[in-house]
Design a protein around this motif. Structure first.
Motif, PDB file in Angstrom:
ATOM      1  N   LEU B 116      10.455  -7.805 -14.982  1.00 15.54           N
ATOM      2  CA  LEU B 116      10.297  -7.481 -16.401  1.00 15.54           C
ATOM      3  C   LEU B 116      10.723  -8.648 -17.282  1.00 15.54           C
ATOM      4  CD1 LEU B 116      11.386  -3.737 -16.628  1.00 15.54           C
ATOM      5  CD2 LEU B 116       9.151  -4.712 -16.218  1.00 15.54           C
ATOM      6  N   GLN B 121       9.491  -8.320 -21.109  1.00 19.55           N
ATOM      7  CA  GLN B 121       9.735  -6.943 -21.541  1.00 19.55           C
ATOM      8  C   GLN B 121      11.151  -6.872 -22.077  1.00 19.55           C
ATOM      9  OE1 GLN B 121       7.386  -4.295 -21.394  1.00 19.55           O
ATOM     10  NE2 GLN B 121       6.163  -6.136 -21.191  1.00 19.55           N
ATOM     11  N   ARG B 124      14.246  -4.453 -21.320  1.00 16.35           N
ATOM     12  CA  ARG B 124      15.046  -4.481 -20.097  1.00 16.35           C
ATOM     13  C   ARG B 124      16.505  -4.831 -20.366  1.00 16.35           C
ATOM     14  NH1 ARG B 124      16.159  -9.607 -19.369  1.00 16.35           N
ATOM     15  NH2 ARG B 124      16.829  -9.757 -17.236  1.00 16.35           N
ATOM     16  N   ILE B 286      10.152   0.755  -5.659  1.00 16.86           N
ATOM     17  CA  ILE B 286      10.283   0.705  -7.111  1.00 16.86           C
ATOM     18  C   ILE B 286      10.412   2.119  -7.671  1.00 16.86           C
ATOM     19  CG2 ILE B 286       9.048   0.086  -9.215  1.00 16.86           C
ATOM     20  CD1 ILE B 286       7.829  -2.232  -7.495  1.00 16.86           C
ATOM     21  N   PHE B 290      13.755   3.209  -9.629  1.00 21.99           N
ATOM     22  CA  PHE B 290      13.746   3.601 -11.033  1.00 21.99           C
ATOM     23  C   PHE B 290      14.302   5.005 -11.205  1.00 21.99           C
ATOM     24  CE2 PHE B 290      11.483  -0.131 -12.167  1.00 21.99           C
ATOM     25  CZ  PHE B 290      11.708  -0.274 -13.509  1.00 21.99           C
ATOM     26  N   LYS B 317      10.102   4.621 -21.018  1.00 18.93           N
ATOM     27  CA  LYS B 317       9.397   3.526 -20.332  1.00 18.93           C
ATOM     28  C   LYS B 317       9.650   3.595 -18.825  1.00 18.93           C
ATOM     29  CE  LYS B 317       8.708   0.080 -23.887  1.00 18.93           C
ATOM     30  NZ  LYS B 317       9.411   0.365 -25.144  1.00 18.93           N
ATOM     31  N   MET B 318      10.882   3.901 -18.449  1.00 17.15           N
ATOM     32  CA  MET B 318      11.177   4.010 -17.021  1.00 17.15           C
ATOM     33  C   MET B 318      10.427   5.180 -16.398  1.00 17.15           C
ATOM     34  SD  MET B 318      15.066   2.867 -16.423  1.00 17.15           S
ATOM     35  CE  MET B 318      15.966   3.625 -17.740  1.00 17.15           C
ATOM     36  N   ILE B 321       7.024   4.227 -15.537  1.00 18.08           N
ATOM     37  CA  ILE B 321       6.968   3.468 -14.278  1.00 18.08           C
ATOM     38  C   ILE B 321       7.093   4.423 -13.089  1.00 18.08           C
ATOM     39  CG2 ILE B 321       8.157   1.710 -12.898  1.00 18.08           C
ATOM     40  CD1 ILE B 321       8.636   0.186 -15.441  1.00 18.08           C
ATOM     41  N   THR B 325       4.252   4.517 -10.220  1.00 17.04           N
ATOM     42  CA  THR B 325       4.542   4.203  -8.819  1.00 17.04           C
ATOM     43  C   THR B 325       4.483   5.452  -7.957  1.00 17.04           C
ATOM     44  OG1 THR B 325       6.864   4.278  -9.439  1.00 17.04           O
ATOM     45  CG2 THR B 325       5.886   2.110  -9.200  1.00 17.04           C
TER      46      THR B 325
END
Lengths: 228, 512
Positions: B116, B121, B124, B286, B290, B317-318, B321, B325
């Motif tokens: 990131l 980003q 982060r 990942i 996360f 945002k997490m 992700i 994933t």
């Protein structure tokens, strides 16, 4: 030769002997650096709690050479990975596994890769510390009480006494003229607050620094020519 | 002196670094009207205040877990891995499952800190310190399992290329040895990355301790901060080192779980021998990592009063992700089935039918629902931003990812080519205690981190605030004397010159 080395070491020790000025915010600091550069001060440094965008260019600093060092470190790691696997598995201790070749590049890739990364990373950190002259437990800047805010919300500009344009009263008035909130004279004896004429403000010497290494002999500013 | 805070900075006309050109305004990364000093205060105070009672309670719980770990290890080393539930076809059980589980969790930290970072980003910055710490501690937990799985742990140094009295060298053609290198180097590089990021913040804590007159504390932090002053001449090399480390850690993190997947994929066991493993393992890592970051941050931001730094936007945002994933992982599960059918190898087909409908179907469907189904709730914005929902899903994700490794390891092994070798694998108490104990180790380290180390990257958070940009002060009010305007033109020229020479300059940095 020895004199030259001594001179370099002295210069390094006296790198931070000079005037330390505090500014209100990153913008004011940036302006001050630009103006002082125009006035012909080459040996400036700024101190801020975070890297200020564009400050390298304002100070006229080139891009760090760390990348070249890291490339060297990575190349060393990769060569070591090849040599180690070739010699250990292919020469010194040969084991036949399913009649596969004793040494083959394909099967060696993961470890070559990992060692490349390891050596590059170690060089990146070691090189960064070396280029920055860290660790550096004694630094005359720590005499200044004000300077403690450089890691919080203080923005400081430092003009070395070794600077060719440095004069004890001219530089102080230059700094105040650019909006410095305060100017201190940093020496190996301590920090003294100055007024705009470069004279010490009455009874303004800071106390003993907490972090100064006990027994560190004060170095007298002497040689004023070498590069930092 | 007028203190500029995050709110006044954004409120200023053309604030946010003269963002007139931005058509899509993002929510500020730092909320709640904070100045630089507030950020320092908010993060540092937790390392300086008297240790709260709650911390001691949590820590004693974690220490109990650590004690269980010690007990389980002592019993294991004394008696050998026979105390585990391993049997003849299933020679790899919970130990490898837990190893892959913990390594996978570690990956989110490096992803946040390195990948990131390369993608600029900026959000982060408020979670990377904690995530990197999580990585380190997860890798430490992961290394426990293979270390003790070797049985005679006092001979573990045989894995390293050390000259020895037997004149033997390790077998470099074995993926298990690649793992030794990959995971230990991953741990080392993560530690370096974490420490480099910490240096300026340790300097902050040092200077605060000096000011407060706490000499011993100042000396300890003075030692670890290496005499950091925040000099721009230092920041220049520092930022370059950080960029290089991010660039190095990015391929490293992708390689680590690929190498871990080679442990399986290089062998010719049906269900393991597939080329999809490396990317599928990395996505899974990942995903689980996360989820762990969300689990930890949801609690930590509340307990440590960091809601303005780790905002709901960060968590959302997490969660996106996690959704992405999780779906990739689910897609990989389905692809495996398709390839087993399409490949027309009867052993592969059996392995996968048996996975979904055989004796371990319960584990398979736990995995499927936790990893593929539940994260789909995050398509709904309301769920993405709901603390209870994200906390629940982060937990089920970690359960699901543990089961994924269990399914891959155990279902593929428990049916050998000869039915006479078939068996059913069950863990013993010592398998369970070792796993529970590893959580004890993780939380002990994590609580120590929360107590003694600034848990948010103070310098980095300040750096992404709009008032950190020197140009913010020039354009701020939109008025200026002619002299100032001339100066502004000067900066802009200067900034263009800098963009030309600075390869890091990105279009998003349009403030300059």
């Amino acid at each position: 030769m020895l004199d030259r080395i001594r001179q370099l070491l002295d210069d390094r020790a006296n790198q931070h002997v000079g005037y330390l000025a505090e500014f209100e915010n990153p913008g004011a600091l940036y302006d001050a650096v630009k103006s002082l550069r125009k006035k012909g001060y080459p040996r400036l440094d700024t101190f801020s709690p975070f890297p200020i965008h564009g400050m390298d260019a304002a100070m006229g600093l080139p891009v760090s050479k760390l990348g070249f060092l890291v490339f060297g470190g990575g190349a060393m790691g990769a060569s070591l990975g090849v040599l180690m696997q070739w010699w250990m598995g292919g020469v010194d201790y040969q084991i036949n596994v399913s009649n596969k070749p004793l040494f083959a590049l394909e099967a060696s890739v993961p470890i070559i890769f990992e060692l490349t990364i390891l050596f590059s990373a170690l060089t990146a950190v070691g090189g960064m510390l070396a280029l920055n002259g860290l660790p550096r437990p004694y630094n005359p800047l720590f005499y200044s009480e004000r300077f403690g805010r450089a890691t919080d919300d203080g923005f400081f500009l430092h003009v070395a006494e070794a600077d060719t344009a440095f004069t004890s009263n001219g530089t102080a008035s230059d700094l105040f003229g650019l909006g410095a909130l305060a100017v201190e004279h940093i020496t190996h004896e301590g920090a003294t607050e100055l007024d705009s004429s470069g004279a010490p403000v009455a009874s303004a010497t800071s106390g003993e620094p907490v972090l100064a290494v006990s027994g560190a002999a004060p170095v007298t500013p002497s040689h004023t020519t070498g590069e930092i | 002196m007028a203190t500029v805070t995050s709110r006044t900075a954004y409120a200023a006309p053309g604030g946010n670094g003269n963002a007139g050109a931005k058509s899509l305004e993002e929510a500020p990364l730092v909320q709640g009207n904070l100045s630089f000093h507030d950020i320092t205060e908010l993060v540092s105070e937790h390392t300086e205040k008297k240790t709260p009672l709650g911390w001691f309670l949590a820590f004693s719980l974690a220490l109990t877990g650590l004690g269980i770990l010690g007990l389980a290890i002592a019993y294991l080393v004394w008696n050998g891995p026979g105390v585990w539930g391993l049997n003849n076809p299933v020679g790899w059980g919970w130990a490898i499952v837990n190893f892959v589980f913990w390594v996978g969790i570690g990956h989110a930290g490096t992803l946040i800190s390195a990948i990131l970072f390369l993608f600029r980003q900026k959000w982060r910055t408020s979670i990377n310190r904690t995530a990197e710490a999580m990585t380190l501690f997860a890798v430490a937990c992961a290394l426990l399992f293979p270390t003790f799985h070797v049985g005679r742990v006092w001979l573990i140094y045989w894995m390293l290329p050390l000259p020895n009295q037997m004149a033997m060298w390790p077998q470099f053609k074995s993926p298990l040895l690649w793992d030794v290198f990959a995971v230990s180097i991953y741990g080392t590089v993560s530690l370096l990355f974490w420490y480099v990021g910490l240096i300026p913040d340790l300097g902050t804590i040092r200077d605060r301790a000096v000011k407060a007159g706490r000499t011993l504390r100042a000396r300890i932090f003075g030692f670890f901060s290496l005499g950091w002053t925040g000099s721009n001449r230092n920041w220049r090399h520092y930022e370059r080192a950080y960029l290089l480390l991010a660039g190095l850690a990015t391929p490293l993190v992708l390689s680590v779980h690929s190498v871990v997947s080679f442990d399986f994929a290089i062998s010719i066991v049906p269900g393991w021998h597939t080329t999809i493993f490396p990317p599928y393992f990395v996505a899974g890592a990942i995903f689980s990592g996360f989820a762990m970051v969300v689990t930890l941050m949801v609690v930590a931001r509340k307990v440590y009063n960091l809601e303005n730094l780790v905002t709901i936007d960060h968590l959302e945002k997490m969660n996106i992700i996690i959704l992405v994933t999780g779906t990739i992982v689910g897609f990989a599960y389905i692809t495996e089935f398709f390839i087993a059918w399409y490949g027309q190898v009867q052993y592969e087909q059996y392995a996968f039918t048996n996975r979904a409908f055989g004796p371990y179907a319960w584990a398979y469907w736990t995995m499927m629902s936790c990893n593929l189904l539940f994260p789909q709730l995050f398509w709904v914005k309301k769920f993405r931003r709901s603390i209870p929902v994200m906390f629940a899903i982060s937990i089920t994700t970690n359960i699901g990812m543990w089961f994924e490794r269990f399914v891959i390891t155990v279902t593929s092994l428990h049916r050998d080519y000869l039915p006479s070798s078939w068996d059913y694998y069950q863990p013993t108490m010592w398998d369970v205690l070792l796993f529970v104990g590893s959580f004890g180790l993780f939380f002990t380290l994590f609580l120590l981190f929360l107590r003694f180390v600034p848990m948010v990257a103070i310098a980095e958070v300040k750096g992404v605030m709009p008032q950190a940009d020197p140009h913010f002060y020039h354009h701020g009010d939109g008025h200026g004397t002619p002299a100032e305007l001339a100066e502004v033109a000067d900066y802009q020229q200067d900034a263009y010159a800098q963009t030309a020479q600075d390869p890091q300059g990105t279009p998003s940095d349009d403030a300059s």
